[in-house]
Scaffold this motif. Sequence first.
Motif, PDB file in Angstrom:
ATOM      1  N   THR A  18       0.849  -1.196   0.000  1.00 32.13           N
ATOM      2  CA  THR A  18       0.000   0.000   0.000  1.00 32.13           C
ATOM      3  C   THR A  18       0.888   1.251   0.000  1.00 32.13           C
ATOM      4  N   MET A  19       0.508   2.236  -0.800  1.00 33.03           N
ATOM      5  CA  MET A  19       1.290   3.485  -0.844  1.00 33.03           C
ATOM      6  C   MET A  19       0.859   4.419   0.283  1.00 33.03           C
ATOM      7  N   VAL A  20       1.815   5.190   0.768  1.00 33.50           N
ATOM      8  CA  VAL A  20       1.510   6.223   1.756  1.00 33.50           C
ATOM      9  C   VAL A  20       1.587   7.579   1.061  1.00 33.50           C
ATOM     10  N   GLU A  52      10.970  12.355   2.855  1.00 35.55           N
ATOM     11  CA  GLU A  52      12.129  11.730   3.525  1.00 35.55           C
ATOM     12  C   GLU A  52      11.688  10.784   4.644  1.00 35.55           C
ATOM     13  N   GLN A  53      10.521  11.075   5.219  1.00 32.58           N
ATOM     14  CA  GLN A  53       9.999  10.180   6.274  1.00 32.58           C
ATOM     15  C   GLN A  53       9.391   8.909   5.693  1.00 32.58           C
ATOM     16  N   GLY A  54       9.271   8.853   4.357  1.00 39.52           N
ATOM     17  CA  GLY A  54       8.781   7.611   3.758  1.00 39.52           C
ATOM     18  C   GLY A  54       7.515   7.729   2.943  1.00 39.52           C
ATOM     19  N   ARG A 244      -4.646  12.171  17.089  1.00 38.83           N
ATOM     20  CA  ARG A 244      -5.413  11.117  16.425  1.00 38.83           C
ATOM     21  C   ARG A 244      -4.544  10.244  15.515  1.00 38.83           C
ATOM     22  N   ASP A 245      -3.214  10.381  15.628  1.00 38.95           N
ATOM     23  CA  ASP A 245      -2.362   9.661  14.672  1.00 38.95           C
ATOM     24  C   ASP A 245      -2.307   8.154  14.940  1.00 38.95           C
ATOM     25  N   ALA A 246      -2.363   7.753  16.220  1.00 39.67           N
ATOM     26  CA  ALA A 246      -2.321   6.307  16.480  1.00 39.67           C
ATOM     27  C   ALA A 246      -3.569   5.646  15.896  1.00 39.67           C
ATOM     28  N   VAL A 268       3.225  10.678   8.291  1.00 37.50           N
ATOM     29  CA  VAL A 268       3.690   9.644   7.363  1.00 37.50           C
ATOM     30  C   VAL A 268       4.372   8.494   8.093  1.00 37.50           C
ATOM     31  N   ARG A 269       5.188   8.832   9.070  1.00 36.01           N
ATOM     32  CA  ARG A 269       6.024   7.793   9.679  1.00 36.01           C
ATOM     33  C   ARG A 269       5.182   6.657  10.275  1.00 36.01           C
ATOM     34  N   GLY A 270       4.158   7.016  11.019  1.00 33.99           N
ATOM     35  CA  GLY A 270       3.331   5.995  11.668  1.00 33.99           C
ATOM     36  C   GLY A 270       2.593   5.141  10.651  1.00 33.99           C
TER      37      GLY A 270
END
Length: 289
Positions: A18-20, A52-54, A244-246, A268-270
Motif C-alpha cells: 500500500t502506498m503512503v 524523507e519520512q517515507g 489522532r495519529d495512532a 507519514v512515519r506511523g
Amino acid sequence: MIRRPEGLPARLAALRRTMVVGVLNVTPDSFSDGGHFLDPAAAVAHGTALWEQGADLIDVGGESTRPGALRVPPQDEAARVLPVVAGLVAAGVPVSIDTMRASTAEAAVSAGACVVNDVSGGLADPSMYSAVAGLGVPYVVMHWRGHSDRMESLVRYDDVVVDVCRELAQRVEEAVAAGISADRLVLDPGLGFAKEAVHNWLLLRHLDALAGLGFPLLIGASRKRFLGSLLSDVDGTARPVDERDAATDAVTALAAVQGVWAVRVHDVRGSKDAVRVAAAWHSGGAVDG
Ligand code: PMM
C-alpha cells in the motif's frame, strides 16, 4: 493482491505494498495543517520532509474542504499550489494534485504532478473529465455529494454502502464515457464528506463491497472527526486533532491488510510503519522499502 492504476511513474508502479500519500495543504484553513504552509518555501520543505519520512507521493491541495469551507477563486488556488508542485518536482518528489478544477489539474500536471486527486469525483467542474482524459495520469474519484458549505445537509442514505457504490459506479461510467481510460481510475469512499461517523465506519467495515467495483482504492481517514469522536474522553470531549495519529495508523494497517492501493495521511512515519507491518504480516516477511 493490490490493484494499482496504470500511468504511474515507474518507481510507484513497482511498489507491491500500500502506498503512503502525505498530505500537504497550502491553505489558511484546513482542519489539521491549515495555515502552516502558505509560504511556498515552507510548503516545499514540509513536503520534502514527509517524503524523507517515507511518503511515496505528496498530495498538494490549495482549497480547504473542511465542513463549512467556502470556495477559493481559481487564480488563488493556482497561485498557492503551482510553485509548491514545481518545487517538489524539482527536488525529485512525486506529487499528486488535490483539486476539483480542470484548470488547476492541467497546470499542476504541466508542472510535473503525476496523479489528479479530485474530491468531487468530477462533479464540481464539468470540464474535469475531458481535461483528465487528455492528461493520461491516474485520477482519484472520491465519493462526494456537494460543496463543503452544504455537505452536512446531504447525509441521507438508504444504505450508505450500496448508495456510495452506486454513486461511484455512476462517476466511473461518466468518466470513461468522457474518454478517461478505466485503468487509470482510483476510487475513494470520501470519509467525512457528507457522512456521519456511522457512515464512515460502515464504509470501512464493507471495503470489500467498494473493492468489488474492480478499481484500486484510496482511503483518507487521517485525523478526521470520526476518529476524534471514537476516542472521546469520559466527559464526551473529542480527542484533539493532533492526538489522532495512532488511530489513523490503525486504520492504515487494517486498510493495507484489505489491499487498498493508498492511504492519504498527515503523519507519514506511523502510517508507513503500519503499512510495512501489514505487508510483512501478509507476505510472511518480504516487504518493499
Ligand atoms: N480528504 C481531504 C482532502 N482531500 N482526498 C481524497 N482523495 N480523500 C480524502 O478523504 C480527502 C482528500 C480532507 O482532509 P485534509 O483537510 O486533511 O486535507
